[in-house]
Design an enzyme around this catalytic site. Sequence first.
Site, PDB file in Angstrom:
ATOM      1  N   HIS A  55      10.027  -4.157   2.457  1.00 32.80           N
ATOM      2  CA  HIS A  55       9.930  -2.790   1.986  1.00 32.80           C
ATOM      3  C   HIS A  55      10.785  -1.879   2.857  1.00 32.80           C
ATOM      4  O   HIS A  55      11.096  -2.202   4.009  1.00 32.80           O
ATOM      5  CB  HIS A  55       8.472  -2.325   2.004  1.00 32.80           C
ATOM      6  CG  HIS A  55       7.641  -2.911   0.909  1.00 32.80           C
ATOM      7  ND1 HIS A  55       6.320  -2.579   0.684  1.00 32.80           N
ATOM      8  CD2 HIS A  55       7.945  -3.821  -0.061  1.00 32.80           C
ATOM      9  CE1 HIS A  55       5.864  -3.236  -0.352  1.00 32.80           C
ATOM     10  NE2 HIS A  55       6.833  -4.012  -0.821  1.00 32.80           N
ATOM     11  N   GLU A  57      10.192   0.801   4.442  1.00 30.51           N
ATOM     12  CA  GLU A  57       9.598   1.267   5.696  1.00 30.51           C
ATOM     13  C   GLU A  57       9.798   0.249   6.817  1.00 30.51           C
ATOM     14  O   GLU A  57      10.145   0.602   7.947  1.00 30.51           O
ATOM     15  CB  GLU A  57       8.089   1.529   5.504  1.00 30.51           C
ATOM     16  CG  GLU A  57       7.761   2.583   4.456  1.00 30.51           C
ATOM     17  CD  GLU A  57       7.514   1.992   3.080  1.00 30.51           C
ATOM     18  OE1 GLU A  57       6.714   2.563   2.322  1.00 30.51           O
ATOM     19  OE2 GLU A  57       8.115   0.935   2.754  1.00 30.51           O
ATOM     20  N   CYS A  87       2.594   1.092   1.160  1.00 29.51           N
ATOM     21  CA  CYS A  87       1.483   0.194   0.855  1.00 29.51           C
ATOM     22  C   CYS A  87       0.679  -0.005   2.141  1.00 29.51           C
ATOM     23  O   CYS A  87       1.069   0.444   3.216  1.00 29.51           O
ATOM     24  CB  CYS A  87       2.001  -1.148   0.333  1.00 29.51           C
ATOM     25  SG  CYS A  87       2.857  -2.142   1.579  1.00 29.51           S
ATOM     26  N   CYS A  90       2.643  -1.740   4.978  1.00 34.64           N
ATOM     27  CA  CYS A  90       3.623  -0.861   5.615  1.00 34.64           C
ATOM     28  C   CYS A  90       2.928   0.204   6.463  1.00 34.64           C
ATOM     29  O   CYS A  90       3.418   0.570   7.535  1.00 34.64           O
ATOM     30  CB  CYS A  90       4.509  -0.201   4.558  1.00 34.64           C
ATOM     31  SG  CYS A  90       5.687  -1.351   3.794  1.00 34.64           S
TER      32      CYS A  90
END
Length: 230
Positions: A55, A57, A87, A90
């Site tokens: 992801h 992040e 999420c 993350c």
Amino acid sequence: PSTGDPTLRRRIEPWEFDIFYDPRELRKEACLLYEIKWGMSQKIWRSSGKNTTNHVEVNFIEKLTSERRFHSSVSCSITWFLSWSPCWECSQAIREFLSQHPGVTLVIYVARLFWHTDQQNRQGLRDLVNSGVTIQMMTASEYYHCWRNFVNYPPGEEAHWPRYPPLWMMLYALELHCIILSLPPCLKISRRWQNHLTFFRLHLQNCHYQTIPPHILLATGLIQPSVTWR
């Protein structure tokens, strides 16, 4: 932006901005636009990132911490403009990163809430807020800021940034308040893929009316201002 703008190569295209940040779209991929201000410097470093196998992040954290000058005592303020909220995994990675770098502050603006009915995702956002991270939904002000500073818009099109319906932003803001206040979800989102329509439906309970700040409910038109007659 002018051809001499040093940020030009790090800007995204207008169509990318539109498909990633339109709050009515439920695009699977995520985009991150970010600003970093180091120490007492007034200069701001801007760039962008997208999902890879990780992801966005996690990609940001790995890229930043891999730089030689970035160590635990570094001081900087970071602002993220995310197309989706983090999420739970993350959120956990962000908290770990911040705990290892106490001189870093993080402000997150999001265009949409990622699987907001999932209890782990909701708890992850609450944990971030409790860790000192500021999380807010993007408003017209943030959209204009991103358009000016992160998008390779055509010459003379600085003022022609996408105007998304404020109601969508307010509905997401309402749900974010529910998350932070540990209330049940009040926003239900469904998608009809055949005609590319996204439907928002509110389901409010007494706990929502009793706990959510009145000015938030007023902004969405869910309650009417009281009038005192003399």
